[in-house]
Design an enzyme around this catalytic site. Structure first.
Site, short mmCIF file in Angstrom:
data_model
loop_
_atom_site.label_atom_id
_atom_site.label_comp_id
_atom_site.label_asym_id
_atom_site.label_seq_id
_atom_site.Cartn_x
_atom_site.Cartn_y
_atom_site.Cartn_z
N HIS A 35 47.35 26.75 36.80
CA HIS A 35 46.31 27.80 37.69
C HIS A 35 44.99 26.90 38.36
O HIS A 35 44.39 26.80 37.31
CB HIS A 35 45.74 29.09 37.50
CG HIS A 35 46.95 29.89 37.71
ND1 HIS A 35 48.12 30.15 36.57
CD2 HIS A 35 48.09 30.08 38.80
CE1 HIS A 35 49.15 30.97 37.61
NE2 HIS A 35 49.45 30.91 38.97
N CYS A 43 53.99 31.74 40.34
CA CYS A 43 54.28 31.15 39.92
C CYS A 43 54.05 31.03 37.79
O CYS A 43 55.14 30.26 37.89
CB CYS A 43 52.32 31.15 40.05
SG CYS A 43 51.07 30.30 41.02
N GLU A 68 48.77 28.33 31.07
CA GLU A 68 49.22 29.29 30.90
C GLU A 68 49.99 28.98 29.65
O GLU A 68 50.56 28.21 29.32
CB GLU A 68 50.78 29.62 31.90
CG GLU A 68 49.44 29.92 33.74
CD GLU A 68 48.81 31.10 33.52
OE1 GLU A 68 48.94 31.58 32.20
OE2 GLU A 68 47.92 31.72 34.45
N ARG A 105 53.16 41.75 45.28
CA ARG A 105 51.91 42.70 46.38
C ARG A 105 51.61 42.33 47.33
O ARG A 105 51.95 43.07 48.09
CB ARG A 105 50.21 42.75 45.74
CG ARG A 105 48.81 43.81 45.98
CD ARG A 105 48.27 43.69 44.78
NE ARG A 105 47.69 42.62 44.98
CZ ARG A 105 46.95 41.77 45.43
NH1 ARG A 105 46.25 41.98 46.39
NH2 ARG A 105 46.52 40.70 45.04
#
Lengths: 218, 218, 218, 218
Positions: free
Chosen positions: A169, A141, A78, A88
């Site tokens: 990830h 995350c 990342e 979500r």
């Protein structure tokens, strides 16, 4: 040198989290650096508290968060954490933030201070696909990555101006995909652990901070 | 009210850019707002100069950049622009920045000030798939989005504290995909134009700035 | 010349079927051929009965089945129908065959007798992505394609030795994808209808049966 | 019991073929059956000649072809081989057949006589994703699968009426994907070998020929 590596607990419908499975298989020493492994809850708030404790206790030179990104194929390194929490599904404590800032007074984003391009190069040389990712999402995350970088930026106990921080990830494990669509990519835990080991090598060995075109064209 | 909508020139191997094709098909007025359409070069630097001129000339209430994101399926409403330029291929003027800051003194990122969730909801009601995207990439699209938000943040001529700015990505056109793999998603220009019109309605009509869970779970 | 084009009723969780939506928008004449449009139930058994009636009534020169293939991006021109019915969800009459032969005495497969490569070429020239597909699945679409080719092969009333038959799949409509993941590809009905019209042109105009490398490499 | 397992040589731009890499790692005995491993050239014609020789020499009870399907995520157990050779790139001997029948007098297709659903179930229980595939493509993999089933159907030397035959596809290896797009799925050779071992168990152990809904809905 000391590297703190975190892995999340399972969340959503999953009974296992590849991030922690891979982290716990790492050796205790990589390229001479001691590895501190930390299981963190997949919960806004709670994972930060655990992180802060570990920073105080271990004063690591580098912080590497690891999380599951179901649907991705490779080790995603990342580039940036953004100051927003937008879920979500509820986290493991039932909290579902929507468009909330992580730190109301924090900057919009922090860039990873890990040598992300060098990590990608090193993991690939180990024979494992890896790439720079420009989004860590907006769930726990990204939250933990933001908090780690904010902790360093604000000088929390256990950090210093040179403390590196970032996040990677990992895909689903094969066993997680046996009941998912045939188009679900996976990576076994041994491959993930090898990739993470290569990533740590890129962090702790000198000369790591290379740069190279890894950008997008949109 | 005045809305400035930009669309890029073709770049890479493409002879056409769906962004500009869709923008130029928009009506001159949407929900009472006058629409100013601006073709911008797919070039770091140059697209910013053209944008600044247009800001001075038109003093828009909202700036909506539109760009091609080959491989995406829907209208992607960008949440954030990050302060980095990192290409994979040279831009139309031959420049290939790698890991360069867009504004050395600028913040790491700017969040879109458009009502991104309201745009998504409105476009979907129009029958066109849309979603919030957490990365506008690191190429000229992200660059232009960052510059537009930076222009507002720093009070460039033609902007004011309430000037809205943001970016949306559109898929390939069908004609662009006839020689690409069968798994290449597309959207016809008429569908794009309808989606952009709905997006502008969400921007100019009162009550647009809703929020809703659109987040990720990684 | 007379071309019978079938489109299925909605099935599964869908309220609309793009196949029939596109078929019913076709003109009544294409390149001088009269077009007979037939809505067929998404049901093993029943769709065959309706097909047979239509063959008797219209004695078409070509039979073109059209069905929804959610997840595909382009007009998929099917190469082959296989003698098996294997569902994942029940059909519209509640029947869920598993590994059943469609015709116990029939051959393992029939190849499309439509000029599939010429159709692909013609649709692409119209600006719409198209490709040869090597699997029509094992659900009602493959079933109807198999039955149509079996009807011709066995000389059912309304067919003759030169009756052509085959099948094409179309993606979801945009409106079907607004509540699906952002990675769901779609095609508007107007684009589908244009592609189907080009497909019929390739069938009815002389010189259509070209061949070209469209194969796979696995 | 004796099982002949074939794996292809590298082809196209690849320097390695995961199929052979996995096959050669198999033990010499699985569930009491002796395993004969055969490297076959990725060439129409030549791979068949090698197969026929091996049939004569080993008279296997089951033939399992294994091939690379770049882009797939799981162990794909092929349901059917079709009587066509249609390449997109030349094979390793420079031959590029387009729409040619494999056997001009052969049937349009042969169904795998392996217990495909039982294989899928067994591989999944081993923790590796697997699915039934309804297309083995039109390249050398489908060609070899067709030839093996045709050999049994026509009683070639070394086969008998009860000789089982079929084919499975495997994804790219991780090392093959390090220079491919980040969306390229992979599977390590150890995982493939475990999956193949489970597949052979499902073939040689009694009670394997189960059926279950694994079908498509298009």
């Amino acid at each position: 040198m000391r590297v703190l590596i975190t892995g999340f607990e399972p969340f959503g419908d999953e009974a296992i989290n590849p991030a922690w499975e891979a982290v716990k298989r790492l050796p205790d020493t990589i390229s001479g650096a001691s590895i501190v492994k930390l299981l963190v809850p997949t919960a806004f708030g709670a994972c930060g508290a655990i992180l802060y404790e570990a920073l105080e206790r271990h004063a690591p030179d580098a912080i590497v968060g690891v999380g599951q990104a179901g649907g991705r194929c490779d080790l995603s390194v990342e580039r940036v954490a953004i100051n927003v929490a937008d879920g979500r599904i509820p986290d493991n404590e039932g909290r579902l933030p929507v468009d909330e800032p992580i730190q109301p007074d924090g900057p919009a984003a922090y860039f990873s201070t890990l040598p992300i391009k060098a990590i990608v190069a090193r993991v690939r040389r180990r024979g494992v696909p890896a790439s720079v990712s420009n989004s860590a999402g907006t769930y726990v995350c990204n939250y933990l990555m933001y908090l780690a970088l904010h902790a360093v930026a604000t000088g929390r106990p256990g950090t210093g101006p040179g403390t590196l921080a970032g996040f990677v990830h990992v895909p689903y494990l094969p066993a997680q995909a046996v009941d998912k669509p045939a188009t679900t990519p996976t990576m076994p835990v041994e491959t993930m652990a090898a990739a993470l080991e290569a990533a740590v090598e890129a962090i702790v060995e000198p000369g790591g901070a290379t740069t190279a075109p890894e950008g997008t064209i949109c």
